[in-house]
Design an enzyme around this catalytic site. Structure first.
Site, PDB file in Angstrom:
ATOM      1  N   ASP A 441       0.827  -1.211   0.000  1.00  0.00           N
ATOM      2  CA  ASP A 441       0.000   0.000   0.000  1.00  0.00           C
ATOM      3  C   ASP A 441       0.864   1.265   0.000  1.00  0.00           C
ATOM      4  OD1 ASP A 441      -2.366   1.486   0.138  1.00  0.00           O
ATOM      5  OD2 ASP A 441      -3.216   0.234   1.715  1.00  0.00           O
ATOM      6  N   ASP A 503     -11.093   1.950  -2.912  1.00  0.00           N
ATOM      7  CA  ASP A 503     -11.603   1.702  -1.562  1.00  0.00           C
ATOM      8  C   ASP A 503     -13.119   1.839  -1.513  1.00  0.00           C
ATOM      9  OD1 ASP A 503      -9.343   0.959  -0.257  1.00  0.00           O
ATOM     10  OD2 ASP A 503      -8.919   2.916   0.626  1.00  0.00           O
TER      11      ASP A 503
END
Ligand code: GLA
Length: 694
Positions: A441, A503
């Site tokens: 990430d 997301d």
């Protein structure tokens, strides 16, 4: 007779004109020409000089330079303490071989040389282009701009499709008319970005499409500029900060690669070319993609609330559902109870995992699943043991306040020891645990560092770290994530195997984002999960069937706590996982077509003309009494068996629609020209068909 150089793809060609002592001119990029079809004469012999112009025709070359009397965008902006800024080609050597043109350029007066590389893959019709600049003179050369490639767009180019977006709203399609003003997009966020990813699709009046994408995970520029002869110049490259690139004598700057394709058959064909080219570039463990394992990811179901017993129970449940890979997301490492602390301290939290992650990983693999782990290597929280030990590793301006993002700082990989620390820590985890997957990430943007800009060095250091880990642990797959889709590009895909698309797991929103994702990247690298209802990002609620149907075509996963599902939904979830497994080979090979049927229905088909999986999404309620027909342009003449695979039932049905559940025979030509009868389904419902030559 002037010398022309042609490269031919399956359905496209490009033609350059060699020029004595200059860079080759762009004569053509468009539909495939027959071998030997060449321009009638040298460009200069075909067009008279205009009035009030230089006495020499200066036309668009593959490396246009400001010092040549070129008034359009230069391929290079550079200087040596103010001198040598107006470069011009003094020597050029062109060699062409098997689908490739290498153009070696020198400017002996400014003391520099360049290599422009153009490769057209005859199989995929994708052009790969890059440029290398070498400081062949004395003293430093400051480089402000070096185009990866300068491409021509024809005079009937009308509009540019591109993207804007933000966290939880990636790939917002934009379209703008090209005018006589400079059209330019810049990304200065330090990574590919949610809002200006380096991708464009130029469309002509006649529906021809030119598509291009810069394979790079840092700052970028793309620009299109109208030229005096009515064409447009189209350039891509890195956005460089002042002073970011200073080449010492003999040093070289190599641009990222641009991948580009021409299609006379619209955007679907351009997409298919990209998919084929990206599949060839992929670097899978063992050389080939294996069926994409169905994943469970702990993030939205658990956030930072980890404990050994809970995670083991989740693994048991996941295995029962048919899930094949368990990914332990953020929250597993020392002191990570919220997003305020601990990035950098990559050791398991002793309270949550008293014996480390070994017992959980063993439990997961014992259940026959793979074990994956979330990391965010390039980040550091000021509140972490790492920051206390190395406060100077946090990237910040000299004497400037720290600009945190999500409470974190960027770890400056140019600091001695920082990259080595990450390699040591990550390889330690990979050696000591049976980890076969990293979710990698990057949850903030990069701001100015000190004393010099480090953007490109940071991106290159990440690539180098990934490459080193891949070499040492060749079986480990990596997922690229940056707060969802902030780092989706073909550069990082050389080291990774999946993107976390967004997301936002809101299925309605996902339909649009995923369709745009697919315009460059193939479905097997598109992370798509079934999330909760309501979706955490939008608070909208969608049925499990719809959420699953939307996630189905990508690299499929589950991101919720299945123990909280009602029993009916849990059964449905297991069924959807089985459906995905039965279709994934078809979904993840062959071609993809995207279409719109009107009346709030969009569709996508995956496969080959003789065998497709068709996904029909009704996004909006119908405004018609009868459903639209869905024309399937890829089908051939001859009979097909059309089988409906989803189990949605409604009272508004008809005998033929029901007959399709057992497989109905229909003419391919009919489906192609007239269209498939679609079932009456409510808004936010998916219908799935397999359509195979009978
Ligand atoms: C980012 C990712 C999420 C999740 C969180 C963890 O937002 O996109 O999927 O991993 O970080 O903090």
């Amino acid at each position: 007779m002037p010398e022309f150089i042609a490269l031919h793809g399956r359905a496209s060609s490009l033609v350059l004109e060699a020029v004595a002592g200059g860079a080759p001119l762009w004569r053509y990029w468009g539909p495939r020409l027959p071998e030997g079809a060449m321009p009638e004469a040298a460009l200069a012999a075909t067009r008279p000089l205009p009035t009030f112009a230089l006495d020499k025709d200066v036309a668009l070359s593959v490396f246009p330079l400001i010092g040549e009397g070129w008034f359009g965008q230069s391929a290079l902006l550079a200087h040596r303490a103010g001198a040598d800024w107006a470069q011009a080609v003094t020597q050029c050597e062109v060699s062409a071989a098997a689908g490739e043109v290498r153009i070696r350029i020198a400017d002996e007066i400014s003391g520099l040389s360049a290599l422009v590389l153009l490769q057209l893959d005859p199989e995929t019709d994708v052009l790969t282009a890059s440029t290398e600049l070498t400081n062949a003179g004395e003293g430093n050369l400051d480089v402000q701009w070096l185009a990866a490639a300068t491409l021509p767009l024809p005079p009937d180019t009308r509009r540019m499709h591109f993207y804007n977006g933000r966290h939880q709203a990636e790939f917002g399609p934009q379209v703008q008319e090209l005018t006589r003003s400079l059209w330019r997009r810049e990304n200065r966020r330090g990574l590919t970005s949610h809002d200006a990813p380096p991708t464009g699709f130029a469309e002509t009046e006649g529906g021809h499409v030119y598509a291009a994408h810069l394979a790079w995970s840092g700052n970028s520029v793309q620009q299109a500029e109208w030229l005096d002869d009515g064409r447009y110049l189209w350039q891509f490259g890195e956005w460089l900060a002042p002073g970011e690139v200073r080449l010492g004598p003999c040093e070289t700057l190599r641009t990222p690669e641009l991948i580009a394709t021409f299609s006379a058959e619209g955007r679907n064909a351009a997409m298919q070319n990209f998919h084929a080219a990206i599949r060839k570039r992929m670097n899978w463990p063992g050389g080939n993609m294996r069926p994409r394992p169905v994943q469970i990811n702990t993030w939205e179901g658990f956030y930072f609330n980890h404990d050994m017993a809970g995670m083991k129970a989740l693994a048991d449940e996941a295995a029962r559902l048919g899930i094949e890979r368990f990914v332990l997301d953020d929250g597993w490492f020392e002191g990570r109870n919220d997003d305020k602390a601990a990035l950098g301290d990559w050791t398991p939290d002793r309270k949550k995992y008293p014996d480390g992650l070994g017992p959980l990983a063993a439990h997961v693999t014992g259940l026959g699943m793979e074990f994956g782990l979330w990391v965010e290597p390039e980040m550091i929280n000021p509140d972490s043991a790492l920051a206390r030990a190395h406060p100077d590793w946090m990237l910040t301006g000299v004497g400037r306040p720290m600009l945190t993002g999500r409470n974190q700082m960027v770890l400056d990989l140019s600091k001695p020891g920082a990259a080595e620390y990450l390699y040591g820590t990550l390889s330690g985890l990979l050696e000591s645990l049976p980890i076969s997957y990293l979710k990698w990430d990057h949850n903030r943007e990069i701001v100015a560092g000190a004393p010099r800009a480090v953007y490109r060095r940071q991106a290159q250091a990440t690539y180098a770290l990934m490459a080193r880990l891949r070499a040492a642990f060749p079986d480990v797959e990596i997922e690229a994530c940056a707060a969802g889709g902030g780092r989706i590009d073909a550069g990082i895909l050389q080291y990774t195997h999946r993107f976390w698309t967004s997301d936002s797991l809101d299925a309605v929103q996902r339909i649009g984002m995923q369709r745009e994702f697919l315009r460059v990247f193939p479905p097997e690298v598109m992370g798509s999960h079934i999330g909760t209802a309501p979706a955490h990002s939008t608070r909208r609620r969608q049925s499990l069937d719809f959420r699953a149907g939307v996630a189905l075509a990508g690299h499929f996963g589950v991101e919720l706590d299945p123990m909280k599902l009602d029993p009916k939904d849990k059964v449905r979830l297991a069924e959807w996982i089985a459906v995905h497994k039965s279709l994934r080979n078809r979904l993840h090979s062959g071609r993809v077509w995207l279409g719109e049927a009107g009346d709030g229905v969009v569709w996508q088909a995956h496969g080959e003309a003789r065998d497709i999986v068709l996904l029909l999404y009704r996004v909006e309620p119908t405004a018609q009494r009868h459903m639209p027909l869905v024309r399937l342009p890829m089908l051939e003449d001859g009979a097909y068996t059309v089988t409906r695979l989803d189990s949605t039932r409604t009272n508004h049905t008809a005998p033929f629609i029901e007959a399709m559940r057992d497989g109905a025979i229909v003419s391919g030509a009919w489906l192609r020209e007239s269209g498939l009868t679609m079932p009456t389904i409510a808004a936010e419902t998916v219908a799935i068909f397999r359509i195979v030559v009978a």
